[in-house]
Design an enzyme around this catalytic site. Structure first.
Site, PDB file in Angstrom:
ATOM      1  N   SER A 184      -7.502   1.873  -2.527  1.00  0.00           N
ATOM      2  CA  SER A 184      -6.300   1.257  -2.692  1.00  0.00           C
ATOM      3  C   SER A 184      -6.688  -0.251  -3.205  1.00  0.00           C
ATOM      4  O   SER A 184      -7.797  -0.994  -2.893  1.00  0.00           O
ATOM      5  CB  SER A 184      -5.585   0.724  -1.514  1.00  0.00           C
ATOM      6  OG  SER A 184      -4.410  -0.074  -1.631  1.00  0.00           O
ATOM      7  N   GLU A 196     -13.038 -12.466  -6.835  1.00  0.00           N
ATOM      8  CA  GLU A 196     -11.572 -12.242  -6.898  1.00  0.00           C
ATOM      9  C   GLU A 196     -10.376 -12.362  -5.652  1.00  0.00           C
ATOM     10  O   GLU A 196      -9.413 -12.417  -6.040  1.00  0.00           O
ATOM     11  CB  GLU A 196     -11.404 -10.634  -7.151  1.00  0.00           C
ATOM     12  CG  GLU A 196     -11.875  -9.793  -5.927  1.00  0.00           C
ATOM     13  CD  GLU A 196     -13.482  -9.645  -6.104  1.00  0.00           C
ATOM     14  OE1 GLU A 196     -13.957  -8.500  -5.370  1.00  0.00           O
ATOM     15  OE2 GLU A 196     -14.242 -10.064  -6.796  1.00  0.00           O
ATOM     16  N   CYS A 229     -11.269  -1.829  14.047  1.00  0.00           N
ATOM     17  CA  CYS A 229     -11.323  -3.532  14.284  1.00  0.00           C
ATOM     18  C   CYS A 229     -11.620  -3.848  15.717  1.00  0.00           C
ATOM     19  O   CYS A 229     -12.347  -4.655  16.135  1.00  0.00           O
ATOM     20  CB  CYS A 229     -10.404  -4.197  13.826  1.00  0.00           C
ATOM     21  SG  CYS A 229      -9.825  -3.927  11.981  1.00  0.00           S
ATOM     22  N   GLU A 277     -16.443 -11.158   2.760  1.00  0.00           N
ATOM     23  CA  GLU A 277     -15.227 -10.888   1.970  1.00  0.00           C
ATOM     24  C   GLU A 277     -14.494 -12.205   1.177  1.00  0.00           C
ATOM     25  O   GLU A 277     -13.990 -12.248  -0.051  1.00  0.00           O
ATOM     26  CB  GLU A 277     -14.204 -10.113   2.855  1.00  0.00           C
ATOM     27  CG  GLU A 277     -12.896  -9.793   1.947  1.00  0.00           C
ATOM     28  CD  GLU A 277     -11.822  -9.259   2.674  1.00  0.00           C
ATOM     29  OE1 GLU A 277     -10.870  -8.386   2.180  1.00  0.00           O
ATOM     30  OE2 GLU A 277     -11.689  -9.437   4.016  1.00  0.00           O
ATOM     31  N   GLU A 288       2.056   1.669  -3.228  1.00  0.00           N
ATOM     32  CA  GLU A 288       1.108   2.071  -4.280  1.00  0.00           C
ATOM     33  C   GLU A 288       0.730   3.709  -4.150  1.00  0.00           C
ATOM     34  O   GLU A 288       0.677   4.614  -4.840  1.00  0.00           O
ATOM     35  CB  GLU A 288      -0.307   1.472  -4.020  1.00  0.00           C
ATOM     36  CG  GLU A 288      -1.349   1.971  -4.770  1.00  0.00           C
ATOM     37  CD  GLU A 288      -2.850   1.023  -4.529  1.00  0.00           C
ATOM     38  OE1 GLU A 288      -3.858   1.360  -5.027  1.00  0.00           O
ATOM     39  OE2 GLU A 288      -2.475   0.198  -3.487  1.00  0.00           O
ATOM     40  N   GLU A 297       0.858  -1.089   0.002  1.00  0.00           N
ATOM     41  CA  GLU A 297       0.058   0.062   0.004  1.00  0.00           C
ATOM     42  C   GLU A 297       0.771   1.196  -0.142  1.00  0.00           C
ATOM     43  O   GLU A 297       0.437   2.383  -0.717  1.00  0.00           O
ATOM     44  CB  GLU A 297      -1.015   0.023   1.359  1.00  0.00           C
ATOM     45  CG  GLU A 297      -1.860   1.047   1.000  1.00  0.00           C
ATOM     46  CD  GLU A 297      -3.087   0.711   2.204  1.00  0.00           C
ATOM     47  OE1 GLU A 297      -2.827   1.161   3.414  1.00  0.00           O
ATOM     48  OE2 GLU A 297      -4.005   0.435   1.773  1.00  0.00           O
ATOM     49  N   CYS A 301      -8.641  -1.911   3.404  1.00  0.00           N
ATOM     50  CA  CYS A 301      -8.507  -3.389   4.008  1.00  0.00           C
ATOM     51  C   CYS A 301      -9.603  -3.594   5.038  1.00  0.00           C
ATOM     52  O   CYS A 301      -9.912  -4.707   5.709  1.00  0.00           O
ATOM     53  CB  CYS A 301      -7.362  -3.232   5.132  1.00  0.00           C
ATOM     54  SG  CYS A 301      -7.343  -1.906   6.298  1.00  0.00           S
ATOM     55  N   LYS A 330     -16.059 -10.004   7.119  1.00  0.00           N
ATOM     56  CA  LYS A 330     -14.976 -11.007   6.607  1.00  0.00           C
ATOM     57  C   LYS A 330     -15.363 -12.344   5.917  1.00  0.00           C
ATOM     58  O   LYS A 330     -15.005 -12.849   5.095  1.00  0.00           O
ATOM     59  CB  LYS A 330     -14.081 -11.125   7.644  1.00  0.00           C
ATOM     60  CG  LYS A 330     -13.024  -9.951   8.009  1.00  0.00           C
ATOM     61  CD  LYS A 330     -11.957  -9.622   6.971  1.00  0.00           C
ATOM     62  CE  LYS A 330     -11.106  -8.749   7.329  1.00  0.00           C
ATOM     63  NZ  LYS A 330     -10.357  -8.202   6.131  1.00  0.00           N
TER      64      LYS A 330
END
Length: 580
Positions: free
Chosen positions: A321, A368, A505, A363, A284, A281, A301, A360
């Site tokens: 990102s 992908e 989190c 996710e 990037e 990251e 994230c 999650k």
């Protein structure tokens, strides 16, 4: 100087600040007035009335959660009329409540169950009036059982006031009133982002995460599977809550021991994946700063935040990102480089992630997030589900010996640890970005302007000859403010971090029941203490990470790194959209 109010509760004198509610004053005297709809982080609802108390001079009982104390007030919480009223309310609730406590996910950790036990209401003395309503759960993360709902409104407030999503609301009248989504749609067909804050606020078992513990145990019992577990940074500072330990206790090494006792073949640290996330990251971000394209860059994230962007701001997806979350990066490396190192067939590797988050679970189902037809992460367990497993095995968690993570993916930096708190991803990224842009050592790695519980934090950091404007937000209500600015062209930021849940989190939707902002403050202190106590405090300093790039990934942003560690996003349709 603040005005103090003097009153008595059960003949015990107390002085409190003006504006204090009776329920809060009683708590100061260690008197627990029963309550169901009250939540310390939400506006007062006064729906359930179980907190009714008798006040001298008043003709009727008053709700302790909503009534402010006044000078000379005399309160009684345990008179016959109070007790009869509270028992009567419980009888009415139970007459409209599904009585299957033994098979309920919240059995043993249910507010209603505890109240019924406290008042000796073992079964209602009035006819059952509840109607059968089908469960809702055609998504990977969340199950809604309306027959268990007590109509307290906590979930509605969490969805509306914390997240600004407003998916849940009351429908129907009288005995038919119930909590539902627009047109009774499945969650995934609404604006819902599956953050799970509703399940964290629910006092009963009406909203819970989908339970994958049996599936994980089946994998552990399969002799042909190598079962690998990774644990998120905020699990280790919340897990001890359920085992009688002080809030925010750092239980990392006890947790590792417990996971081995459960039967996992390898116990690794998601923080290793977080170090990889930051490395990619930061690279990037530097590329975007130099090119000026797709600015500002926003972190990606948090799956609840990504879901929010895909559903609510699809026109701004290019700002996210492309770097995957630490969990997905970790799993991708596990089933490629690690599998090859250990001579393991990826088909026989079962990867499990212990997360504070129910989004999650969604996710890992994204197409992908898979390679060669196999998901990178096979299952996600929340902190609550790990607690279930520990209790199932019969582990005395508090008295466990300590042990270390396995390597190579068990060593991580302090920068990875702070991922668990709002502002942590930003701070970790700045530590690496600063050194890579300037070529100089960042001596003071603690960047406090991005820390804390302010809804939106803005700051500037000078990196060489560049001034980087940054913003950090937690909860989607605050994210909306930033995204509306960006959409309107009023945003002057270079880098944005968003976490969907309060405090990040550490306040995730899969954390232990009883998580509040007061608890989150203690967890945040522990997160930063872990960072201070860690040998390496910048992600790019992780020695195992350096070896990984040397042996496999080549360099940050390489072709193989992009193939495994980066992803893309796409607009997601909603069946019902009232924003147009």
């Amino acid at each position: 100087m603040e005005e103090l109010i003097n009153l008595k509760i059960n003949n015990m004198p107390i002085s409190v600040k003006k504006g204090t509610k009776i329920l809060q004053a009683a708590q100061m005297l260690h008197i627990d007035i029963p309550h169901l709809c009250y939540h310390p982080d939400q506006r007062i609802k006064a729906r359930c009335r179980i907190c009714s108390v008798e006040v001298v001079g008043q003709r009727r009982l008053l709700a302790a959660c909503s009534t402010e104390c006044w000078e000379g007030m005399e309160v009684f919480t345990d008179t016959k009329v109070v007790r009869d009223t509270q028992r009567g309310i419980l009888q009415l609730i139970m007459a409209d409540h599904e009585e299957n406590c033994l098979t309920c996910p919240r059995n043993g950790n249910c507010v209603l169950q505890k109240l019924c036990s406290r008042f000796n209401v073992l079964r209602p003395n009035i006819p059952h009036v509840g109607q059968h309503i089908e469960k809702r759960g055609a998504n990977p993360s969340l199950v809604h059982d309306p027959e268990k709902c007590v109509k307290c409104g906590r979930c509605i407030r969490a969805c509306k006031e914390i997240q600004g999503i407003e998916v849940l609301g009351f429908a129907g009248r009288s005995t038919n009133i119930h909590v539902t989504t627009p047109f009774d749609a499945e969650f995934d067909n609404t604006k819902c982002v599956l953050c799970g804050q509703c399940s964290l606020a629910c006092p009963v078992g009406a909203l819970v995460e989908k339970d994958d513990t049996d599936r994980v145990l089946d994998a552990i019992f399969d002799p042909n599977k190598t079962v690998i577990v990774q644990t998120a940074p905020s699990v280790r500072i919340a897990l001890g809550d359920e085992f009688g330990m002080p809030k925010g206790s750092i239980v990392t090494k006890k947790m590792v021991t417990a996971l081995r006792m459960i039967g996992f073949d390898k116990v690794f640290d998601t923080n290793y994946g977080a170090d990889l996330t930051i490395t990619e990251e930061a690279n990037e971000l530097i590329e975007r700063i130099k090119s000026g394209k797709k600015m500002p860059m926003a972190t990606s994230c948090c799956p609840g935040w990504v879901n929010y962007m895909e559903k609510h701001y699809p026109d701004l997806l290019d700002h996210l990102s492309t770097t995957k979350s630490p969990m997905q990066i970790f799993s991708a490396i596990t089933k490629t480089h690690y599998a090859k190192q250990e001579n393991l067939d990826p088909k026989n590797i079962f990867t499990i992630a212990i997360m504070p988050c129910i989004a999650k679970k969604y996710e890992i189902t994204r197409p992908e997030m898979a390679h060669d037809g196999r998901p990178d992460t096979d299952a996600v367990l929340t902190t609550r589900e790990l607690i279930k497993l520990i209790k199932y095995i019969g582990i005395d968690f508090e008295n466990l010996p300590e042990s270390e993570f396995d390597n190579p993916m068990g060593t991580a930096t302090g920068a990875a640890a702070i991922f668990g708190a709002t502002g942590g991803v930003m701070e970790a990224a700045l530590r690496t970005t600063y050194e890579w842009l300037t070529g100089e050592e960042m001596k003071n790695v603690e960047y406090t302007p991005v820390r804390g519980f302010d809804g939106i934090k803005e700051a500037q950091i000078n990196i060489g000859d560049k001034t980087i404007n940054i913003a950090v937000a937690h909860t989607l209500n605050n994210a909306k403010i930033l995204m509306d600015k960006l959409r309107a062209g009023e945003c002057k930021y270079d880098f944005i971090e968003v976490m969907a849940c309060p405090g990040g989190c550490l306040g995730g939707g899969g954390q232990p029941i009883g998580t509040t902002m007061e608890v989150n403050k203690k967890r945040m202190e522990s997160i930063y203490q872990i960072d201070k106590n860690t040998k390496y405090r910048k992600s790019h300093e992780n020695p195992y990470l350096k070896q990984l790039y040397k042996d496999f990934l080549e360099k940050p942003g390489s072709e193989i790194a992009h193939k495994l560690l980066h992803t893309h996003y796409q607009a997601r349709k909603k069946q019902f959209d009232f924003e147009k």
